[in-house]
Design an enzyme around this catalytic site. Structure first.
Site, PDB file in Angstrom:
ATOM      1  N   GLY A 191      10.851  -4.937  -7.147  1.00 37.38           N
ATOM      2  CA  GLY A 191      10.113  -4.096  -8.090  1.00 37.38           C
ATOM      3  C   GLY A 191       9.238  -4.842  -9.064  1.00 37.38           C
ATOM      4  O   GLY A 191       8.897  -4.299 -10.114  1.00 37.38           O
ATOM      5  N   ASN A 245       6.103  -5.443  -8.716  1.00 38.54           N
ATOM      6  CA  ASN A 245       4.861  -4.663  -8.812  1.00 38.54           C
ATOM      7  C   ASN A 245       5.077  -3.365  -9.592  1.00 38.54           C
ATOM      8  O   ASN A 245       4.205  -2.944 -10.359  1.00 38.54           O
ATOM      9  CB  ASN A 245       4.319  -4.331  -7.421  1.00 38.54           C
ATOM     10  CG  ASN A 245       3.484  -5.450  -6.849  1.00 38.54           C
ATOM     11  OD1 ASN A 245       2.361  -5.683  -7.275  1.00 38.54           O
ATOM     12  ND2 ASN A 245       4.054  -6.185  -5.886  1.00 38.54           N
ATOM     13  N   HIS A 301      -0.097  -4.254   0.217  1.00 35.12           N
ATOM     14  CA  HIS A 301       0.351  -5.003   1.384  1.00 35.12           C
ATOM     15  C   HIS A 301      -0.002  -6.480   1.187  1.00 35.12           C
ATOM     16  O   HIS A 301      -1.119  -6.805   0.774  1.00 35.12           O
ATOM     17  CB  HIS A 301      -0.332  -4.447   2.644  1.00 35.12           C
ATOM     18  CG  HIS A 301       0.207  -5.066   3.893  1.00 35.12           C
ATOM     19  ND1 HIS A 301       1.352  -4.630   4.499  1.00 35.12           N
ATOM     20  CD2 HIS A 301      -0.242  -6.118   4.627  1.00 35.12           C
ATOM     21  CE1 HIS A 301       1.596  -5.373   5.562  1.00 35.12           C
ATOM     22  NE2 HIS A 301       0.637  -6.287   5.664  1.00 35.12           N
TER      23      HIS A 301
HETATM   24  C1  GRF Z   1       4.867  -7.014  -2.233  1.00 32.97           C
HETATM   25  O1  GRF Z   1       4.532  -8.268  -1.769  1.00 32.97           O
HETATM   26  C2  GRF Z   1       4.029  -5.976  -1.571  1.00 32.97           C
HETATM   27  O2  GRF Z   1       2.821  -6.443  -1.108  1.00 32.97           O
HETATM   28  C3  GRF Z   1       4.878  -5.554  -0.399  1.00 32.97           C
HETATM   29  O3  GRF Z   1       6.173  -5.640  -0.847  1.00 32.97           O
HETATM   30  C4  GRF Z   1       6.255  -6.616  -1.876  1.00 32.97           C
HETATM   31  C5  GRF Z   1       6.982  -5.977  -3.009  1.00 32.97           C
HETATM   32  O4  GRF Z   1       7.293  -6.922  -3.990  1.00 32.97           O
HETATM   33  N1  GRF Z   1       4.518  -4.239   0.069  1.00 32.97           N
HETATM   34  P1  GRF Z   1       7.945  -6.452  -5.347  1.00 32.97           P
HETATM   35  O5  GRF Z   1       9.196  -5.684  -5.008  1.00 32.97           O
HETATM   36  O6  GRF Z   1       6.953  -5.607  -6.051  1.00 32.97           O
HETATM   37  O7  GRF Z   1       8.236  -7.708  -6.092  1.00 32.97           O
END
Ligand code: GRF
Length: 325
Positions: A12, A14, A105
């Site tokens: 999480g 992001n 992605h």
């Molecule tokens: C990210 O690298 C995103 O591109 C992919 O999953 C990952 C999630 O990372 N879809 P986080 O959980 O946000 O650290």
């Protein structure tokens, strides 16, 4: 304030970044975080930030998408951001939020996209292939995995000594800038900026009559086909102003209107000025037909002003010589 929901299954970072980017302001708010993994670390992080969290088992995601849509609608969610969400999204949800679900992605799509291509798998594949560039992509979600139109994409260099872990860290860094950017673009495309009122509208309001120009539909993201074939990396990004600038603005005749008002007949000159001024406002509202009509009307009133000016002056001079004025 536009509410967005984040769907996430993992760490999480992001999701947290989106909350930090938006929730202190007053335009966009992460209102809800949904997951398909009961104990996903993202849930605890979101709760600590004061975000409502909901867990739905995969069976609900698959068989009862209406239960999820009800939660989203109850919170007036307008846009969904998939931030490391590893569950298949049902067609009902994709269709209900057509053009308004974004996925991040960790590659330069269309490269390294599709089934099985997520997280470490992507970075390993990039390094094994000896690529010198990788990056991250935010795209619109359609019913085909990782294949919807690209909203924002950014590259990173892959160096000879990079490992999947170091590459992942670099890609994460660019993700933190492009994901908020893509969300902002998408929200902006749902609510076009308020345009100044056109002169016609202002007059219609003053006179209490309906303006015959039909209201412009709100700019929506272009409907996406149910399936979408892989796109080349350099796709145009969404731009709500694009349709406005495709045609040239019709002439406003503003200078002529002013000249006619001063030198010829005042009243028709002022009418010409009003039409001249409304050309640009209609054009920037995307009302091309209205702009053309206003331009034509300005031209007509300039001619009327000129003709009346000539007639008045022609009568005035002999009459003033004859001593009647
Ligand atoms: C990210 O690298 C995103 O591109 C992919 O999953 C990952 C999630 O990372 N879809 P986080 O959980 O946000 O650290």
């Amino acid at each position: 304030m536009t509410n967005i929901a984040v769907f996430a299954s993992g760490n999480g970072s992001n999701a947290v970044n989106l909350v930090k980017a938006f929730n202190a302001g007053n335009r966009i708010r992460v209102a809800l975080c949904l997951t398909d993994r009961e104990n996903a670390p993202v849930m605890e992080k979101m709760r600590e930030l004061g975000i409502d969290t909901l867990y739905f088992p995969r069976s609900v995601w698959k068989e009862d998408p209406k239960a999820i849509l009800d939660e989203l609608h109850a919170r007036d969610v307008k846009v969904i951001a998939l931030a490391g969400f590893l569950c298949f999204l049902s067609e009902d949800i994709v269709n209900a939020y057509e053009g308004r679900i974004l996925n991040i992605h960790p590659s330069l799509l269309p490269a390294y996209g599709g089934r099985g291509m997520h997280g470490a798998n992507v970075h390993k594949a990039v390094i094994e292939a000896g690529d010198t560039k990788s990056g991250a992509t935010v795209h619109v979600v359609t019913n085909e995995i990782d294949a919807g139109p690209i909203v924002v994409q950014k590259e990173v260099d892959v160096l000879p000594d990079d490992t999947p872990e170091s590459l992942e860290a670099k890609v994460h860094e660019v993700e933190y800038s492009i994901f908020p950017e893509a969300v902002m673009k998408t929200v902006a495309s749902l609510t076009p900026p308020a345009m100044p009122k056109s002169v016609d509208d202002a007059w219609a309001e003053v006179l209490g009559v309906p303006n015959n120009v039909p209201p412009q539909p709100a700019a929506q993201p272009a409907p996406q086909p149910a399936t979408y074939s892989a796109q080349p990396a350099a796709q145009p990004t969404m731009n709500i102003a694009q349709h406005i600038t495709q045609d040239a603005m019709p002439p406003t005749y503003l200078v002529w209107s002013v000249v006619m008002t001063i030198l010829c007949c005042t009243v028709p000159g002022i009418v010409a000025i009003i039409y001249s001024a409304s050309v640009s406002s209609k054009f920037y509202q995307g009302d091309m037909e209205g702009a053309r009509r206003a331009s034509r009307n300005a031209e007509i009133w300039i001619i009327i002003s000129f003709v009346l000016g000539v007639i008045t002056n022609t009568l005035y001079i002999p009459l003033s010589i004859a001593g009647l004025f």
